[in-house]
Design an enzyme around this catalytic site. Structure first.
Site, PDB file in Angstrom:
ATOM      1  N   THR A 123       0.792  -1.416   0.021  1.00 17.87           N
ATOM      2  CA  THR A 123       0.080  -0.219  -0.031  1.00 17.87           C
ATOM      3  C   THR A 123       0.800   1.102  -0.030  1.00 17.87           C
ATOM      4  O   THR A 123       1.947   1.367   0.722  1.00 17.87           O
ATOM      5  CB  THR A 123      -1.111   0.014   1.199  1.00 17.87           C
ATOM      6  OG1 THR A 123      -1.645  -1.124   1.476  1.00 17.87           O
ATOM      7  CG2 THR A 123      -1.838   1.077   1.204  1.00 17.87           C
ATOM      8  N   HIS A 179      10.049   4.309  -2.126  1.00 16.30           N
ATOM      9  CA  HIS A 179       9.426   4.055  -3.412  1.00 16.30           C
ATOM     10  C   HIS A 179       8.596   5.341  -3.789  1.00 16.30           C
ATOM     11  O   HIS A 179       7.350   5.569  -3.345  1.00 16.30           O
ATOM     12  CB  HIS A 179       8.533   2.812  -3.150  1.00 16.30           C
ATOM     13  CG  HIS A 179       7.564   2.508  -4.323  1.00 16.30           C
ATOM     14  ND1 HIS A 179       8.111   2.096  -5.285  1.00 16.30           N
ATOM     15  CD2 HIS A 179       6.268   2.156  -4.734  1.00 16.30           C
ATOM     16  CE1 HIS A 179       7.212   1.727  -6.411  1.00 16.30           C
ATOM     17  NE2 HIS A 179       6.136   1.922  -5.685  1.00 16.30           N
TER      18      HIS A 179
END
EC number: 1.1.1.37
Length: 318
Positions: A123, A179
């Site tokens: 997520t 990320h």
């Protein structure tokens, strides 16, 4: 095969979760693959479809839709893909509180029903959600891992191939850092059949590869109107495989740093060995001053989001 070959995917009705489950089942990595999703009919339909695909492949994997969280009991790995997706023009940071609430709810159930599992967080915003999962679970840091660098490295690999026009399957690219917008592609640690990529591409070409890698996810969102799912799903399945098979392979993953790279208390993407215990070792690369500066910017960007949560007393600490 691992002694406990049960894998649960939370958010399996979504695209990324479905690809993770499908990859694990088709490779026969786990005997049981559990699909957890709020849309139970969708999960049941996907389980039926995957079971028929597994029958065609003659793998032993059995895919089941969960009735509730009790069905994840005994899982070796729990993958969390649940969360709101990115939309065009939306940054990962916009998702912060909404997805933190989702991850917190999932982790509460993981702690209750699969307390010995290893959590893989997918997520977004990835590194911050990894921190949320760590704090909410109380698990040791080796058992809460974020999926990051495998996907980013795969994107960099593709863009290197586009520049070269050869070496498909022989390119190894390394990306560390968060990320997100502050990921750190490392051409110095990237090769084609063992040949440094810096010997094959010009500085300008390398810079273009780096920029394309950083924008790889946003480009797909722009084209499709939603986030990527094939590559993220496969990257996650690679992590599951390394854990279940205790392979000790080195992959870049988001893990809590406690002194490594000069960072304390912040998850970020670095090379690690993955095995039956999750993250078994953190590999410290020798970075140039410029690379270290870029990595620190990545760490700082994650810390900013964590600070937003902590300033709202999100973790209930005084």
């Amino acid at each position: 095969m691992a002694k406990s070959s049960k894998v649960s995917i939370v958010g399996a009705g979504g695209n990324v979760g479905s690809i993770v489950a499908y990859s694990v089942a088709m490779q026969g990595l786990a005997h049981e693959v559990i699909l957890v999703d709020r849309d139970k009919d969708r999960a049941q339909g996907k389980a039926l479809d995957m079971n028929q695909a597994a029958a065609a492949m003659r793998t032993h994997s059995i895919v089941r839709a969960a009735n509730d969280y009790t069905d994840i009991e005994g899982s070796k790995v729990v993958v969390i893909t649940a969360g709101f997706p990115r939309k065009p023009g939306m940054s990962r940071d916009d998702l912060l509180f909404a997805n933190a609430d989702i991850v917190s709810e999932v982790v509460e159930n993981v702690v209750k029903h699969a307390p010995d599992s290893i959590i893989i967080v997918v997520t977004n915003p990835l590194d911050t959600m990894t921190y949320v999962a760590l704090k909410k679970s109380g698990f040791p840091k080796n058992r809460v891992i974020g999926m990051a660098g495998i996907l980013d490295g795969a994107r960099m690999t593709h863009f290197i191939y586009e520049k070269l026009g050869f070496g498909a399957g022989q390119i190894r690219a390394t990306v560390i850092g968060g990320h997100g917008d502050y990921m750190v592609p490392l051409p110095r640690y990237s090769t084609v059949a063992g040949i440094p990529i810096t010997d094959l591409l010009t500085p300008q070409e390398l810079q273009e590869v780096v920029e394309a890698t950083k924008n790889g996810g946003a480009q797909i969102v722009k084209l499709m109107g939603t986030s990527a799912y094939f590559a993220p799903g496969k990257a996650t399945a690679i992590m599951v495989e390394a854990i279940l098979q205790d392979s000790k392979k080195i992959y870049p993953c988001s893990t809590l740093l406690e002194g490594e790279y000069g960072v304390h208390g912040i998850p970020n993407g670095v090379p690690v060995t993955l095995g039956a215990n999750g993250v078994e070792e953190i590999i410290e690369l020798q970075l140039t001053p410029r690379e270290r500066e870029e990595f620190q910017r990545s760490v700082d960007s994650v810390k900013e989001l964590i600070d937003v949560l902590e300033n709202q007393n999100y973790f209930g600490e005084k």
